[in-house]
Motif scaffolding. Structure first.
Motif, PDB file in Angstrom:
ATOM      1  N   PHE A   1       4.506  -6.202  38.521  1.00 45.28           N
ATOM      2  CA  PHE A   1       4.729  -7.408  37.739  1.00 45.28           C
ATOM      3  C   PHE A   1       3.560  -7.565  36.552  1.00 45.28           C
ATOM      4  N   THR A   2       2.359  -7.991  38.216  1.00 43.28           N
ATOM      5  CA  THR A   2       0.671  -8.553  37.438  1.00 43.28           C
ATOM      6  C   THR A   2       0.605  -7.537  35.739  1.00 43.28           C
ATOM      7  N   ASP A   3       0.594  -5.946  36.021  1.00 39.17           N
ATOM      8  CA  ASP A   3       0.456  -4.980  35.210  1.00 39.17           C
ATOM      9  C   ASP A   3       1.087  -5.210  33.885  1.00 39.17           C
ATOM     10  N   ARG A   4       2.323  -5.545  33.872  1.00 37.18           N
ATOM     11  CA  ARG A   4       3.290  -5.965  32.881  1.00 37.18           C
ATOM     12  C   ARG A   4       2.919  -6.850  32.556  1.00 37.18           C
ATOM     13  N   MET A   5       3.142  -7.705  32.815  1.00 40.05           N
ATOM     14  CA  MET A   5       1.992  -9.087  32.294  1.00 40.05           C
ATOM     15  C   MET A   5       0.711  -8.833  31.723  1.00 40.05           C
ATOM     16  N   SER A   6      -0.465  -8.020  32.802  1.00 40.54           N
ATOM     17  CA  SER A   6      -1.126  -7.777  31.238  1.00 40.54           C
ATOM     18  C   SER A   6      -1.152  -7.028  30.966  1.00 40.54           C
TER      19      SER A   6
ATOM     20  N   GLN B   1       6.238  -2.869  50.529  1.00 42.85           N
ATOM     21  CA  GLN B   1       6.518  -3.178  48.717  1.00 42.85           C
ATOM     22  C   GLN B   1       6.698  -4.255  47.842  1.00 42.85           C
ATOM     23  N   LEU B   2       7.139  -5.758  48.645  1.00 42.97           N
ATOM     24  CA  LEU B   2       6.335  -6.834  48.123  1.00 42.97           C
ATOM     25  C   LEU B   2       5.451  -6.621  47.568  1.00 42.97           C
ATOM     26  N   ASP B   3       4.411  -6.626  48.057  1.00 44.37           N
ATOM     27  CA  ASP B   3       2.850  -6.250  47.695  1.00 44.37           C
ATOM     28  C   ASP B   3       2.831  -5.180  46.377  1.00 44.37           C
ATOM     29  N   SER B   4       3.676  -4.613  46.837  1.00 43.60           N
ATOM     30  CA  SER B   4       3.420  -2.925  45.305  1.00 43.60           C
ATOM     31  C   SER B   4       4.073  -3.908  43.718  1.00 43.60           C
ATOM     32  N   ARG B   5       5.480  -4.400  44.347  1.00 46.86           N
ATOM     33  CA  ARG B   5       6.220  -5.352  43.157  1.00 46.86           C
ATOM     34  C   ARG B   5       5.556  -6.201  42.257  1.00 46.86           C
ATOM     35  N   ILE B   6       4.839  -6.981  43.183  1.00 39.81           N
ATOM     36  CA  ILE B   6       4.013  -7.979  42.284  1.00 39.81           C
ATOM     37  C   ILE B   6       2.742  -7.297  42.026  1.00 39.81           C
ATOM     38  N   GLY B   7       1.964  -6.161  41.968  1.00 41.15           N
ATOM     39  CA  GLY B   7       1.204  -5.491  41.355  1.00 41.15           C
ATOM     40  C   GLY B   7       1.680  -4.815  40.232  1.00 41.15           C
TER      41      GLY B   7
END
Length: 96
Positions: free
Chosen positions: A44-49, A36-42
């Motif tokens: 977040f990075t997609d939104r930032m990108s 879940q943590l990995d999914s949320r980090i992914g």
């Protein structure tokens, strides 16, 4: 001395983090939490990108508009200088 002490604590913190992650990863519930943590980090990075690329596009459009305005101003200035030079030449030649 303080730097060495800080580096030792930093290294111990990293080692402790690796140990804790290894222990959490052994437990199925821990694996789920890490997934879940990995999914949320992914996400977040997609939104930032996406936000970065949108801002980059906006800035490119602003820069292109500014270039167009500057080019138009240069053209108008060149036309005005040419007209002034022609008028000055005409005035000098008619006064002779």
């Amino acid at each position: 001395m303080v730097i060495v002490k800080s580096l030792v604590w930093f290294a111990l913190g990293i080692a402790g983090g690796f140990v804790a992650a290894h222990l959490v990863n052994k437990d199925p519930r821990g694996q789920e939490v890490l997934a879940q943590l990995d999914s949320r980090i992914g996400e977040f990075t997609d939104r930032m990108s996406d936000a970065y690329h949108q801002q980059e596009t906006r800035l490119s459009e602003i820069i292109d508009d500014a270039k167009g305005v500057a080019a138009a101003a240069v053209d108008k200035t060149a036309d005005a200088v040419g007209d002034a030079a022609a008028t000055a030449t005409k005035a000098v030649s008619s006064s002779d």
